[in-house]
Design a protein around this motif. Sequence first.
Motif, PDB file in Angstrom:
ATOM      1  N   THR A   1       0.911  -1.137  -0.069  1.00 56.64           N
ATOM      2  CA  THR A   1       0.128   0.114   0.094  1.00 56.64           C
ATOM      3  C   THR A   1       0.741   1.464  -0.050  1.00 56.64           C
ATOM      4  O   THR A   1       0.497   2.281  -0.651  1.00 56.64           O
ATOM      5  CB  THR A   1      -0.888   0.144   1.443  1.00 56.64           C
ATOM      6  N   VAL A   2       1.884   1.137   0.646  1.00 55.12           N
ATOM      7  CA  VAL A   2       2.863   2.492   0.594  1.00 55.12           C
ATOM      8  C   VAL A   2       3.651   2.827  -0.613  1.00 55.12           C
ATOM      9  O   VAL A   2       3.582   3.981  -0.926  1.00 55.12           O
ATOM     10  CB  VAL A   2       4.155   2.143   1.979  1.00 55.12           C
ATOM     11  N   PHE A   3       4.039   1.665  -0.973  1.00 58.38           N
ATOM     12  CA  PHE A   3       4.784   2.001  -2.385  1.00 58.38           C
ATOM     13  C   PHE A   3       3.880   2.587  -3.489  1.00 58.38           C
ATOM     14  O   PHE A   3       4.305   3.557  -4.020  1.00 58.38           O
ATOM     15  CB  PHE A   3       5.406   0.499  -2.987  1.00 58.38           C
ATOM     16  N   PRO A   4       2.665   1.925  -3.827  1.00 57.60           N
ATOM     17  CA  PRO A   4       1.705   2.772  -5.019  1.00 57.60           C
ATOM     18  C   PRO A   4       1.520   4.120  -4.567  1.00 57.60           C
ATOM     19  O   PRO A   4       1.446   4.934  -5.238  1.00 57.60           O
ATOM     20  CB  PRO A   4       0.577   1.743  -5.018  1.00 57.60           C
ATOM     21  N   ALA A   5       1.287   4.279  -3.244  1.00 55.66           N
ATOM     22  CA  ALA A   5       0.979   5.766  -2.534  1.00 55.66           C
ATOM     23  C   ALA A   5       2.250   6.712  -2.986  1.00 55.66           C
ATOM     24  O   ALA A   5       1.947   7.640  -3.180  1.00 55.66           O
ATOM     25  CB  ALA A   5       0.408   5.552  -1.211  1.00 55.66           C
ATOM     26  N   VAL A   6       3.335   6.392  -2.827  1.00 57.86           N
ATOM     27  CA  VAL A   6       4.610   7.033  -2.897  1.00 57.86           C
ATOM     28  C   VAL A   6       4.680   7.214  -4.525  1.00 57.86           C
ATOM     29  O   VAL A   6       4.775   8.473  -4.774  1.00 57.86           O
ATOM     30  CB  VAL A   6       5.957   6.244  -2.579  1.00 57.86           C
TER      31      VAL A   6
END
Length: 783
Positions: A231-236
Amino acid sequence: MEDTKQEIYKISVRELVEFVYRSGDLDNRRGGPSDLNAMQEGARIHRLLQLKEGPEYRAEVPLKKEIPCGEYGILLEGRADGIIEDENGITVDEIKGMYTDVLAMKESVPVHLAQAKCYGAMIMEDPEVSELGVRMTYCNLETEEIKRFSYSFTREKLLDWFEETIRLYRKWTDLDQENRKAMMASIRGLEFPFAYRPGQRDLVIGVYRTITREKLLFLQAPTGVGKTISTVFPAVKAVGEGLVKRIFYLTAKTVTSRAASDALNKLRESGLRMKEIRLTAKEKICPCEETDCNPVHCPYAKGHFDRVNEAVYLLLKEKDVFNREELLAQAQKHEVCPFEMGLDLALWCTAIIGDYNYAFDPNAKLKRFFSGGQAKEDVLLIDEAHNLVDRGRDMFSADILKSDFLTAKGLIKNVSVSIVKTLGQCNRDMLKLKKTHETLEVTEDLSVFLTHARNLSMKIEKLLAKNIDFPEKKDFLSFYFKLRDFLLASERADDHYLTLAGPRQKDFCVQYMCVDPSKDLQECLDPSKAAVFFSATLLPVNYYKKLLCMEEEPYAVYAKSVFSPENRFISVASEVTTKYTRRGPAEYSRIAAILRRFTEGKKGNYMAFFPSYKVMEEVEAFLLPMAGEELEILCQTQNMKEAEREEFLVKFSEDPDRTRLGLCVLGGIFGEGIDLAGDRLIGAAVVGTGLPQVSEERELLKTYFDERDMDGFSYAYRYPGMNKVLQAAGRVIRTEEDRGVILLMDERFLQSENKKIFPLEWGNVRAFRAEELEERLKEFWNA
C-alpha cells in the motif's frame, strides 16, 4: 512531454498572519468557545455591526491575490469583514467578537491588525489607491460594548510591510520547493524493493488505480502478502505522479506505525527522499511529569510560539524523518512543546503516520487537513481497519453523568453564582429523567435538559474567556470539555445514533451512542482523494463496507495468501464449548485436557486464547496438575505494564528448551499486533467464538440493526467475536517458512454462519475428537 503545471501554495490571510506573526505562550488555561458557539456568536455580532453601517459600507468582501514566486506561486485568499468607501477614501473594517473586557484594551492585537493590513495591501492592487485606513472593531459578545482603533497607511508603507510578510512566508515555501524537487526526482525511478510474491503486483496496481480513480478500497490481505509495502509503495508513486500531495498512514496501535516507517525506510535504501513524521500522543511525548500545557507548570509552554517556527524550520533543513526521539531532542534544544511542534512539522511532511484519531476523532483530528473546503490532495492508508468500527463508535459517541454536574458545582461554587445555578438546573433535569428511566433505554425527552446544558456551556465559555484563575480550574476544565463533547454529539446525532438515558452503576447517564459510524467516518474521508482500508481480518467485507463508509460501490480485493496450505493444520475441537449453559468444572476440565494433548504433538511455544479472565483462570486450575515438568504455563494478568508484556513475550524464544503454553485473553494485548515468527510460536488454540458479553449496549445494537433488516445478532455479536478469533489464530505462521497449528475449541465453529467467515486460505476445516486430534497433530509435525 513533461508536465509544467506550476505548484500553487493556497493559504488564507488569517492562516498567513497567524503563522508568520504568532508569538507568546502555549496556555491550556485559556478556554474558548466551542466551534459551534464561536461560529454562531461571531456571525451574529458581525451581522449586527454590519447592518448598523450606511450605504458606503460593503460587508464580507472576498479578496484574492496571486503572487508569482518563480517556479511556483502563492494564492492568498480572504474575506474582509467590511470595506468603507466614502469622501475620506477607503477603510478596511476588521471585526473581532470576544468575551473579554474590550473597553480595557489599550491597543489592537498585533495578529488581528496584520490580518486587516493584508486586506488593505490586496486592495492596493489598484494603483490609484495611494492611502488606506484600517479600523479595528472589537465587540464584547455578551454586553455588545465596542472599542475601535484606527490606523492610516500610505501605499509605500503598507506594500513594503506586505512584501516583508510574504518574504517571511516564502522562506518556508522556498525550502518546501527545494525538498519536494528532491523528493519527486527520487521517486521517478523508484522500483518495488522486493521480488513480487504471487498476486502482490496485482495488489500494488489495485491500490494505485484506487488513487487514480479517487475511490475507496477494502483490502482483505492475509498475513504474509506484504500489505504494508504493497500500500505504501503505490501511494509513494502516486505522489511522484502529482496525483496526491500527502500520504496519511493511520493505525490503531504503535506497533503497526513502526511497520509503515520500516516500509518507507526500505524505499529510502533505494534512494527515496521524503519528509516523514510519526505523530505521538501528547501524554507519551510530553517531557514533563504531568501534561499541563501552560507557562506556570511547563517551561516548554512559556514562549513556545516565540521559538517554535525556528525549531521546525531547522529540522526541515536538516532531517527527513521525524520520530519521537528526534522531536524530543529538538524540543529540549529550543524549549518548545514537542507535541505541538510535531503538528506544525506535519504541515511540511509528505508521509504522516499516526493514530486513527488524527483523521477521524472530532476532538483530536488535524483540522488543518480534515476540516473540509481544501483541495483533495491526500490518500489515507488505514491499517488494521477492522478496529475502526468500534473506535469510530467510541470517537463519535458521548455521555454525561448526573454526578458530573454535582462535582462541577463543588469546583465552581466560589467563582460563579450564575454557573452554580445553571448546574443545579441540569442536575434537576437529570433527576426528572431518572424517575422515568429505570433501565438504559432510548429516550426522546431531552429538549429541556439540552437547553439548560447549552446555556451552561455558554456561561462557562464566557467565564473562561475572562481568563480568571482559581485552584480547581484544571478539574473544572475537564468537566467543561466533557460537556462540550456531549453537546457536539447532540448536534451530530441522527438516525445513525441512539439517544439513551438510564442508570450506570450507582449513577445516572444520558448518552448519544453512535451505532453506525459510517456517515461520520465518510465526512472525514471526503476531504481526501482516496482511501484504502486493509487488514488480515476484514471479514465479512460487506459488514465493514456498510459501517466504515457510505460510498455506494467501493472497491474490494481479497489478496491471495502466499503461504503453503501444507504448512498449516487447522481443526475444530467440537466436544467443548464456552456457552454459559455448559460452563462449569466438567467443561473446564475437558478444555484443559484437550489443550494438554494440543501441546504434546511437538515441543515448542503455544498460546491459548480465552473469552475472559475468569474462564482462563478456571481452565488453568485444571491444566496445572496435568502440566508436569515438560510444560511451562504462562498466564496473562490484568493491567500488565509494558515491561511485564515484554517479559511475557521474551519467554517465547526461538528453539525453546521445553514446551510453553501462554494463556491469554481473546481480543487483549496478545490477541493481535504481536509478531512471533519462526519457532517463537507454533500453535494457537482459540477457546470459544469470542462473542461479546451480553449487555444493555449490545442488545441495543442488535435491536437497531434488526429493525433495519441487517441481522442484528451478527452485527452486534457474531462479526465482532469472529474477528477476535481470526486475529488470535493469525498469530501463528508469520512467514513463508513457518509451520503451525490452529485449534478452534467450540462446537459453534461448525455452524454454517461462523464457517462462512473463515478465510478462504483455511480451506475445508474439519473437526476431530480429542484422541484422533492427537494423532493428526503428530502426523502433521512428522510430515
